[in-house]
Design a protein around this motif. Structure first.
Motif, PDB file in Angstrom:
ATOM      1  N   ARG A 264       0.919  -1.118  -0.021  1.00  5.76           N
ATOM      2  CA  ARG A 264       0.003  -0.121  -0.020  1.00  5.76           C
ATOM      3  C   ARG A 264       0.871   1.127   0.044  1.00  5.76           C
ATOM      4  O   ARG A 264       0.388   2.123  -0.617  1.00  5.76           O
ATOM      5  CB  ARG A 264      -0.820  -0.069   1.148  1.00  5.76           C
ATOM      6  N   ASP A 265       1.866   1.458   0.663  1.00  5.72           N
ATOM      7  CA  ASP A 265       2.751   2.409   0.536  1.00  5.72           C
ATOM      8  C   ASP A 265       3.488   2.540  -0.956  1.00  5.72           C
ATOM      9  O   ASP A 265       3.689   3.684  -1.362  1.00  5.72           O
ATOM     10  CB  ASP A 265       4.034   1.990   1.650  1.00  5.72           C
ATOM     11  N   ALA A 266       3.686   1.487  -1.430  1.00  7.30           N
ATOM     12  CA  ALA A 266       4.283   1.579  -2.748  1.00  7.30           C
ATOM     13  C   ALA A 266       3.221   2.191  -3.622  1.00  7.30           C
ATOM     14  O   ALA A 266       3.466   2.699  -4.745  1.00  7.30           O
ATOM     15  CB  ALA A 266       4.617   0.239  -3.349  1.00  7.30           C
ATOM     16  N   VAL A 267       2.012   1.738  -3.429  1.00  9.20           N
ATOM     17  CA  VAL A 267       0.914   2.260  -4.210  1.00  9.20           C
ATOM     18  C   VAL A 267       0.900   3.987  -4.225  1.00  9.20           C
ATOM     19  O   VAL A 267       0.772   4.393  -5.256  1.00  9.20           O
ATOM     20  CB  VAL A 267      -0.562   1.580  -3.984  1.00  9.20           C
ATOM     21  N   ALA A 321     -19.536  -3.965  -6.743  1.00  8.82           N
ATOM     22  CA  ALA A 321     -18.426  -4.286  -6.056  1.00  8.82           C
ATOM     23  C   ALA A 321     -17.861  -3.642  -4.815  1.00  8.82           C
ATOM     24  O   ALA A 321     -18.293  -2.497  -4.599  1.00  8.82           O
ATOM     25  CB  ALA A 321     -17.070  -4.585  -6.892  1.00  8.82           C
ATOM     26  N   GLN A 322     -17.766  -4.308  -3.754  1.00  8.60           N
ATOM     27  CA  GLN A 322     -17.405  -3.613  -2.247  1.00  8.60           C
ATOM     28  C   GLN A 322     -15.883  -3.437  -2.131  1.00  8.60           C
ATOM     29  O   GLN A 322     -15.243  -4.573  -2.277  1.00  8.60           O
ATOM     30  CB  GLN A 322     -18.146  -4.802  -1.086  1.00  8.60           C
ATOM     31  N   LEU A 323     -15.546  -2.515  -1.982  1.00  4.56           N
ATOM     32  CA  LEU A 323     -14.218  -2.045  -1.884  1.00  4.56           C
ATOM     33  C   LEU A 323     -13.681  -2.420  -0.255  1.00  4.56           C
ATOM     34  O   LEU A 323     -14.604  -2.294   0.419  1.00  4.56           O
ATOM     35  CB  LEU A 323     -13.877  -0.590  -2.113  1.00  4.56           C
ATOM     36  N   ASN A 324     -12.312  -2.588  -0.175  1.00  5.59           N
ATOM     37  CA  ASN A 324     -11.693  -2.868   1.160  1.00  5.59           C
ATOM     38  C   ASN A 324     -11.363  -1.570   1.672  1.00  5.59           C
ATOM     39  O   ASN A 324     -11.056  -0.356   0.897  1.00  5.59           O
ATOM     40  CB  ASN A 324     -10.712  -3.645   1.010  1.00  5.59           C
ATOM     41  N   PHE A 325     -11.040  -1.257   2.916  1.00  3.68           N
ATOM     42  CA  PHE A 325     -10.986   0.174   3.281  1.00  3.68           C
ATOM     43  C   PHE A 325      -9.435   0.452   2.973  1.00  3.68           C
ATOM     44  O   PHE A 325      -9.200   1.547   3.153  1.00  3.68           O
ATOM     45  CB  PHE A 325     -10.945   0.003   5.030  1.00  3.68           C
ATOM     46  N   THR A 326      -8.829  -0.609   2.652  1.00  5.92           N
ATOM     47  CA  THR A 326      -7.217  -0.296   2.475  1.00  5.92           C
ATOM     48  C   THR A 326      -7.412   0.151   0.695  1.00  5.92           C
ATOM     49  O   THR A 326      -5.906   0.449   0.332  1.00  5.92           O
ATOM     50  CB  THR A 326      -6.357  -1.625   2.685  1.00  5.92           C
ATOM     51  N   ASP A 327      -8.213  -0.022   0.075  1.00  6.52           N
ATOM     52  CA  ASP A 327      -8.147  -0.039  -1.154  1.00  6.52           C
ATOM     53  C   ASP A 327      -7.930   1.784  -1.688  1.00  6.52           C
ATOM     54  O   ASP A 327      -8.814   2.499  -0.810  1.00  6.52           O
ATOM     55  CB  ASP A 327      -9.316  -0.247  -1.987  1.00  6.52           C
ATOM     56  N   ALA A 328      -7.035   2.063  -2.377  1.00  8.35           N
ATOM     57  CA  ALA A 328      -6.549   3.686  -2.228  1.00  8.35           C
ATOM     58  C   ALA A 328      -7.408   4.160  -3.453  1.00  8.35           C
ATOM     59  O   ALA A 328      -7.563   3.440  -4.579  1.00  8.35           O
ATOM     60  CB  ALA A 328      -4.921   3.712  -2.711  1.00  8.35           C
ATOM     61  N   ASP A 329      -7.919   5.470  -3.342  1.00 12.57           N
ATOM     62  CA  ASP A 329      -8.647   6.049  -4.167  1.00 12.57           C
ATOM     63  C   ASP A 329      -9.540   5.585  -4.950  1.00 12.57           C
ATOM     64  O   ASP A 329      -9.813   5.626  -6.174  1.00 12.57           O
ATOM     65  CB  ASP A 329      -7.576   6.801  -5.058  1.00 12.57           C
ATOM     66  N   GLY A 330     -10.386   4.557  -4.147  1.00 11.92           N
ATOM     67  CA  GLY A 330     -11.262   3.780  -4.878  1.00 11.92           C
ATOM     68  C   GLY A 330     -11.191   3.072  -6.093  1.00 11.92           C
ATOM     69  O   GLY A 330     -11.786   2.442  -6.941  1.00 11.92           O
ATOM     70  N   MET A 331      -9.727   2.476  -5.888  1.00 14.89           N
ATOM     71  CA  MET A 331      -9.189   1.467  -6.871  1.00 14.89           C
ATOM     72  C   MET A 331      -8.882  -0.073  -6.107  1.00 14.89           C
ATOM     73  O   MET A 331      -8.556   0.003  -4.838  1.00 14.89           O
ATOM     74  CB  MET A 331      -7.852   1.964  -7.522  1.00 14.89           C
ATOM     75  N   ARG A 332      -9.242  -1.076  -6.746  1.00  9.08           N
ATOM     76  CA  ARG A 332      -8.833  -2.315  -6.222  1.00  9.08           C
ATOM     77  C   ARG A 332      -7.522  -2.544  -6.704  1.00  9.08           C
ATOM     78  O   ARG A 332      -7.302  -2.328  -7.823  1.00  9.08           O
ATOM     79  CB  ARG A 332     -10.015  -3.365  -6.963  1.00  9.08           C
TER      80      ARG A 332
END
Length: 465
Positions: A264-267, A321-332
Motif C-alpha cells: 500500500r505504501d508502494a501504491v 463490488a465492495q471495496l476494502n478500506f485499504t483500497d486507495a482512491d477507490g481502486m482495487r
C-alpha cells in the motif's frame, strides 16, 4: 379454429435390437488403448495378481476413466455404464472387480507407476498431434479446491477452512486455452484441514507435474535451450521455499502476492509519481479502467530468488463490488511476483500482468474436473480415493486428447465444456450391425454432429502408428 383431434402418440416398446446409447464413450475407450494408457497400467499392476487375469487391469482402468468422462460419479455407476454396452466395446469387468482395482490394487506403492503410465500415454498423444503449440512456453496452473463430504467415515476427511467438511486436493493443470478442460498433469489428495499455502505440498505437486510431461518437454536448469515452463498460482503458492524450488527445477514462477502495508505504501508512491501504465486485454488492446506498475524497488524482496519482480495492478471495481478500506482512491489493488525479466514477454509489464491474470482459467479447469468425478470421492479409504483421483485426471486427459486430435476442424466441439461434449459426442446414439466378419457402429444420421464424430474417430485411429 383450433383442432380438437387427439394428438397421435409414438408407440413405445422394449423390443429394440442392435441399438446402443452413449456410443461416443467408445472413442475415449479406444483412445486409452491407442495411447498405450491401458497397456501401461496393466504393466504397472501386473504384480498385484497371483495368477492370470480375466480382465487386464489396464482395460478396467480405461473403462473407469471413460465412464467417469461420460458422467459416472461412482464405481457402481461405472459398472452399469460399461456392462450395458458389452455388445459394442467388448466384455467388461464386474463392479466387484472394479472396486477391487481401486480399493486394493492401486495402493500408495503402485501410484507412481500409474502416473508413469499416464506420462507415457501423454507422450504418445502429443506425438500423435495433441502437443501444445504457441510461443514456446508451457504454463502450469496450480490451485487447491475442496471436495465436500457429508459423511464422517471417510479417511482424512476433516473440517476445511471454508467451514465445510471433506478433502482439500491440490491440482496442477497444463493451460491449454484451445480446449475447455486443459490437461490434468498432477494432483495431491489431502486432508480437509490441509493448509492452502503449504510449501511442501506445492513442491510435491510441481515434481509430479514435471514428471508427467514428455521427456522432451521437461525443463533443464543447465540447458538454456530447454523447454521454458512457467508455474502460476495465487498467493497460496507465494512461499519462499516453493519459489526456491521452482528456481532449482529450472522453471519460472508467477505468484499472487498479498497486498500488505508495504504494498500500500508502494501504491501511494507510484500514485505521487504518476508511474502507472495502461493494462491490456487478451486481444492486445488497452483495457479500460486498469493500470499497472512495477514496485520491485519499493518493497524489500531480498528473501526471494534473485531477479524476483513485484508488479501491481489497480482497476476500477465493477459496479456493485465492495471495496476494502485499504483500497486507495477507490481502486482495487492486486499484486503478483515473477522472475521473468524484461524483453521475454511481449508487452513488457502489461504482457506479464496479462499472462498472470490468465491463471484464472484454472478455476474453469477445476470446475470441469468436478463435473468429471471430482465432486465425489466414493471410497472410504484414503488410498482408494487417491486412485479415484488418478482416474479422474486420466479421464480429463482422454477428453482433452480426443478434442485436440479428433476435432481440430470443429472448434465448437473442441472448446465446449464437458456437459455439452457429453450431450453432443459421448451420449450419441448408434446402431450395431454385423456383416462380412465386421462389427459396424452406425451413428444416427440425423444427429447434427454425426459426421464430425465419425471423422474424429477415424482421425484418432490414423494419428497413432
Amino acid at each position: 379454429m383450433k383442432s380438437i383431434a387427439a394428438v397421435s402418440r409414438v408407440k413405445v416398446s422394449a423390443d429394440g435390437h442392435g441399438v446402443v446409447s452413449h456410443a461416443g464413450m467408445g472413442m475415449l475407450r479406444e483412445l486409452a488403448e491407442l495411447s498405450g494408457l491401458s497397456a501401461g497400467v496393466t504393466a504397472a499392476l501386473a504384480d498385484t495378481y497371483r495368477g492370470p487375469w480375466i480382465y487386464p487391469p489396464g482395460a478396467v482402468f480405461a473403462d473407469l476413466a471413460a465412464a467417469v468422462a461420460d458422467g459416472a460419479t461412482c464405481i457402481d455407476g461405472v459398472g452399469q455404464s460399461c456392462g450395458d454396452r458389452e455388445h459394442v466395446f467388448g466384455p467388461a469387468a464386474s463392479t466387484t472387480t472394479m472396486w477391487r482395482l481401486v480399493d486394493e490394487r492401486i495402493d500408495a506403492a503402485h501410484l507412481p507407476a500409474i502416473r508413469a503410465a499416464r506420462s507415457d500415454a501423454r507422450a504418445a498423444a502429443w506425438a500423435a498431434g495433441a502437443a501444445p503449440a504457441g510461443d514456446g512456453w508451457l504454463h502450469i496452473d496450480m490451485d487447491a479446491t475442496i471436495t465436500i463430504d457429508h459423511s464422517d467415515n471417510k479417511q482424512n476427511a476433516a473440517a476445511t477452512w471454508k467451514k465445510t467438511y471433506g478433502h482439500h486436493p491440490l491440482l496442477a493443470f497444463l493451460d491449454r486455452p484451445e480446449v475447455a478442460g486443459g490437461e490434468a498433469l498432477a494432483g495431491l489428495l489431502r486432508a480437509g484441514n490441509a493448509g492452502s499455502n503449504t510449501a511442501a505440498d506445492h513442491i510435491t505437486v510441481l515434481g509430479r507435474a514435471l514428471e508427467s510431461l514428455p521427456a522432451a518437454y521437461r525443463p533443464d536448469p543447465d540447458d538454456p535451450a530447454a523447454q521454458k515452463i512457467l508455474v502460476r498460482s495465487d498467493s497460496a503458492g507465494a512461499t519462499h521455499k516453493f519459489a526456491t524450488e521452482c528456481r532449482r527445477q529450472g522453471v519460472g514462477f508467477s505468484f499472487g502476492f498479498a497486498v500488505d502495508a508495504r504494498v500500500r505504501d508502494a501504491v501511494d508512491t507510484l500514485n505521487l509519481a504518476d508511474a502507472w501504465y495502461p493494462a491490456i486485454d487478451s486481444g492486445g488492446g488497452i483495457r479500460d479502467g486498469a493500470w499497472i506498475a512495477e514496485a520491485t524497488g519499493l518493497v524489500d524482496l531480498s528473501g526471494w530468488p534473485a531477479g524476483t519482480r513485484l508488479i501491481l495492478r489497480k482497476e476500477r471495481p465493477h459496479p456493485g463490488a465492495q471495496l476494502n478500506f485499504t483500497d486507495a482512491d477507490g481502486m482495487r489493488v492486486t499484486a503478483f511476483i515473477t522472475d521473468t525479466p524484461n524483453g521475454v514477454i511481449d508487452g513488457q509489464l502489461a504482457g506479464l500482468e496479462l499472462r498472470h491474470r490468465q491463471h484464472a482459467r484454472v478455476e474453469d479447469r477445476i470446475r470441469e474436473a468436478k463435473a468429471t468425478g471430482l465432486r465425489n470421492l466414493p471410497c472410504h479409504g484414503f488410498d482408494a480415493n487417491n486412485a479415484w483421483l488418478e482416474i479422474i485426471l486420466a479421464a480429463t486427459d482422454l477428453v482433452a486428447w480426443a478434442t485436440l486430435i479428433g476435432f481440430t476442424e470443429h472448434p465448437d466441439l473442441a472448446t465446449c465444456e464437458i456437459d455439452t461434449f457429453r450431450y453432443r459426442v459421448l451420449h450419441v446414439a448408434a446402431r450395431i450391425t454385423k456383416g462380412a466378419r465386421q462389427i459396424r457402429l452406425r451413428i444416427d444420421a440425423t444427429w447434427r454432429w454425426a459426421a464430425a464424430i465419425t471423422a474424429a474417430w477415424h482421425r484418432l485411429r490414423d494419428a497413432f502408428p
